[in-house]
Design a protein around this motif. Structure first.
Motif, PDB file in Angstrom:
ATOM      1  N   THR A  83      45.354  22.392  27.505  1.00 52.57           N
ATOM      2  CA  THR A  83      45.439  22.338  28.956  1.00 52.57           C
ATOM      3  C   THR A  83      44.031  22.033  29.458  1.00 52.57           C
ATOM      4  N   ILE A  84      43.950  21.374  30.598  1.00 55.38           N
ATOM      5  CA  ILE A  84      42.642  21.034  31.151  1.00 55.38           C
ATOM      6  C   ILE A  84      42.019  22.304  31.723  1.00 55.38           C
ATOM      7  N   ALA A  85      40.860  22.673  31.169  1.00 56.56           N
ATOM      8  CA  ALA A  85      40.156  23.866  31.626  1.00 56.56           C
ATOM      9  C   ALA A  85      39.112  23.531  32.691  1.00 56.56           C
ATOM     10  N   ASP A  86      38.480  22.365  32.564  1.00 59.30           N
ATOM     11  CA  ASP A  86      37.420  21.985  33.498  1.00 59.30           C
ATOM     12  C   ASP A  86      37.113  20.504  33.352  1.00 59.30           C
ATOM     13  N   LEU A 115      33.312  11.230  32.796  1.00 60.15           N
ATOM     14  CA  LEU A 115      33.723  12.605  33.072  1.00 60.15           C
ATOM     15  C   LEU A 115      33.748  13.341  31.745  1.00 60.15           C
ATOM     16  N   ILE A 116      33.319  14.588  31.754  1.00 60.28           N
ATOM     17  CA  ILE A 116      33.424  15.450  30.575  1.00 60.28           C
ATOM     18  C   ILE A 116      34.603  16.381  30.827  1.00 60.28           C
ATOM     19  N   VAL A 117      35.620  16.264  29.987  1.00 54.96           N
ATOM     20  CA  VAL A 117      36.839  17.050  30.153  1.00 54.96           C
ATOM     21  C   VAL A 117      36.851  18.155  29.089  1.00 54.96           C
ATOM     22  N   VAL A 118      36.976  19.390  29.538  1.00 62.03           N
ATOM     23  CA  VAL A 118      37.055  20.540  28.642  1.00 62.03           C
ATOM     24  C   VAL A 118      38.511  20.972  28.561  1.00 62.03           C
ATOM     25  N   GLY A 119      38.992  21.133  27.329  1.00 61.16           N
ATOM     26  CA  GLY A 119      40.370  21.533  27.118  1.00 61.16           C
ATOM     27  C   GLY A 119      40.488  22.875  26.445  1.00 61.16           C
ATOM     28  N   SER A 120      41.399  23.685  26.924  1.00 61.00           N
ATOM     29  CA  SER A 120      41.733  24.961  26.299  1.00 61.00           C
ATOM     30  C   SER A 120      42.846  24.698  25.286  1.00 61.00           C
ATOM     31  N   VAL A 121      42.579  24.988  24.018  1.00 55.71           N
ATOM     32  CA  VAL A 121      43.508  24.648  22.945  1.00 55.71           C
ATOM     33  C   VAL A 121      44.727  25.564  22.988  1.00 55.71           C
ATOM     34  N   ARG A 122      45.920  24.934  22.991  1.00 53.23           N
ATOM     35  CA  ARG A 122      47.191  25.669  23.003  1.00 53.23           C
ATOM     36  C   ARG A 122      47.824  25.709  21.620  1.00 53.23           C
TER      37      ARG A 122
END
Length: 169
Positions: free
Chosen positions: A123-126, A134-141
């Motif tokens: 999910t997109i965290a930030d 853009l730097i996209v940070v993802g929370s691993v599911r």
């Protein structure tokens, strides 16, 4: 005082950083209309173990990212050595990048490319602005890693495997 040195030109920047070998991923999702979307991405990295986070960088000019960003989710598909054509399909702008490719819809609403060495559902965290990207940070599911075969690598404008260069057809 000495004036600061001018920033390097784009060609010099590409040449120097092109000497850093990187794995190739394809970032994918299913857009709001139920269609798969994605793009090839070399700028991918693990970020944190606790909590598990990853990041990727995407050009602000990407036409695929806006379709994916609104969903709040994405998958990173780590390409295998034999997936050079998959990389090429996702490296172009526009068109149906999934045409002729085998993929499945994940339970998390993302697209998983068949044959990838690993998939990382997030999910997109930030999202952070950084220059023309853009730097996209993802929370691993969820993670899925597969055995067999090595990675597809990119170095100085050409494809490689962990053993040798892949001849460009």
């Amino acid at each position: 005082m000495t004036a600061p040195a001018p920033a390097p030109g784009e060609a010099a920047f590409r040449d120097a950083l092109g000497r850093f070998a990187s794995g190739i991923t394809v970032v994918t999702s299913i857009d709001a209309a139920g269609r798969p979307a994605g793009f090839a991405c070399q700028s991918f990295a693990s970020l944190s173990l606790d909590p598990p986070l990853v990041l990727f960088c995407v050009a602000r000019t990407s036409t695929s990212w806006p379709k994916m960003a609104g969903t709040g989710r994405f998958a990173v598909n780590v390409l295998a050595a034999g997936q050079r054509d998959v990389c090429r399909a996702f490296a172009v702008s526009g068109g149906d990048k999934f045409a002729g490719l085998s993929w499945t819809r994940s339970p998390h609403g993302t697209a998983h490319l068949d044959g990838a060495l690993a998939t990382v559902d997030c999910t997109i965290a930030d999202v952070h602005e950084a220059g023309d990207h853009l730097i996209v940070v993802g929370s691993v599911r969820e993670l899925d890693a597969r055995d067999g075969g090595g990675p597809l690598l990119y170095y100085r404008g050409d494809y490689f495997t962990s053993d040798h260069a892949v001849a460009d057809a």
